[in-house]
Design a protein around this motif. Structure first.
Motif, short mmCIF file in Angstrom:
data_model
loop_
_atom_site.label_atom_id
_atom_site.label_comp_id
_atom_site.label_asym_id
_atom_site.label_seq_id
_atom_site.Cartn_x
_atom_site.Cartn_y
_atom_site.Cartn_z
N ILE A 34 46.60 30.26 44.60
CA ILE A 34 45.24 30.54 44.16
C ILE A 34 44.37 29.33 44.48
O ILE A 34 44.84 28.21 44.58
N ASN A 80 40.88 26.45 38.90
CA ASN A 80 41.61 27.71 38.84
C ASN A 80 42.76 27.60 37.85
O ASN A 80 43.26 26.51 37.58
N ASP A 142 41.30 37.94 40.38
CA ASP A 142 40.57 36.72 40.04
C ASP A 142 39.25 37.05 39.35
O ASP A 142 38.54 37.97 39.76
N TRP A 163 37.56 29.62 37.38
CA TRP A 163 38.24 30.86 37.69
C TRP A 163 39.52 31.02 36.88
O TRP A 163 40.15 30.04 36.49
N ARG A 165 43.09 33.88 36.64
CA ARG A 165 43.81 35.03 37.17
C ARG A 165 44.89 35.44 36.17
O ARG A 165 45.85 34.70 35.98
#
Length: 243
Positions: A34, A80, A142, A163, A165
């Motif tokens: 990612i 992330n 995402d 972000w 996920r």
């Protein structure tokens, strides 16, 4: 030949023990698959010049008490992170202020707004966790989350963008997590940033004076993949209520 034991001063022994604990626990391993750009520090990639990068709505009198401070999303340095659940809790540092509101916004990869909620900002500096209530995100997708601090007097707004996920653990990961005696450490080693952070934050909120928890917290925030040393001593605050 006899071996002489060296007695260390108590203070030095405590420092060494703390260093060993931090080195052994700073094991957050970011996933390799990612990576999306974002700004975890108040509309800037770094906090070095926040006064030049704030989104201002007019006026010069900011409600932020220390001009060099800004909102910081507690995410790894690449902005992330994985969550094992479809409804994670998102953490941010909020600077001391004289009156502001916080707005959490969730967007999909096309920029479509999926969620938006507002809360009064705590006026005391500290770290808050914002649960994504009544939201169930799709596995393997995402999402961008933004936190905006807006001064009540309308002078300043600062916004982060990071972000997440959601990704259900594999069967082997699930077994490892269930067998672990240190849930936060197990999540960190498996690459589940939001779960590791939330586990430790909840433990710290319940036991703010626990030295071992403080060492783990510091180790996680200072780990090479995270690098948030400026926040290690900030208190974890209770989630602000709805107005």
């Amino acid at each position: 030949m006899s071996i002489k034991l060296i007695a260390l001063p108590f203070s030095l022994a405590m420092v060494l023990m703390g260093a060993i604990a931090q080195a052994s626990w700073a094991n957050y391993r970011p996933p390799a698959n990612i990576g999306k750009p974002g700004n975890r520090e108040g509309a800037a990639t770094r906090i070095a010049r926040p006064t030049l990068l704030r989104e201002s709505t007019g006026g010069t009198d900011s409600c932020i008490v220390e001009p060099q401070q800004t909102v910081v999303a507690l995410v790894p340095k690449d902005n992330n992170g994985l969550s094992s659940t479809p409804s994670p809790t998102l953490y941010s540092y909020v600077p001391a202020n004289t009156g502001a509101t916080l707005t959490l916004t969730l967007l999909d990869t096309q920029g479509t707004e999926l969620y938006s909620q507002q809360r009064p900002a705590p006026t005391t500096a500290g770290i808050i966790g914002w649960p994504l209530a009544n939201v169930s995100l799709k596995d393997g997708v995402d999402y961008q989350w933004q936190l905006t601090l807006t001064c009540i007097n309308g002078t300043t707004a600062v916004k982060t963008a990071s972000w997440l996920r959601p990704m259900a653990p594999s069967p082997q990961q699930q077994r490892n997590l269930q067998a672990a005696t240190d849930a936060a450490g197990a999540f960190a080693a498996a690459g589940y940033w939001y779960d590791a952070l939330n586990q430790l934050a909840q433990e710290r909120l319940a036991q703010p004076q626990d030295a071992a928890l403080k060492q783990k917290w510091q180790a996680l925030l200072q780990s090479p993949a995270v690098q948030l040393p400026q926040l290690v001593n900030e208190p974890v605050l209770a989630f602000p209520p709805q107005p």
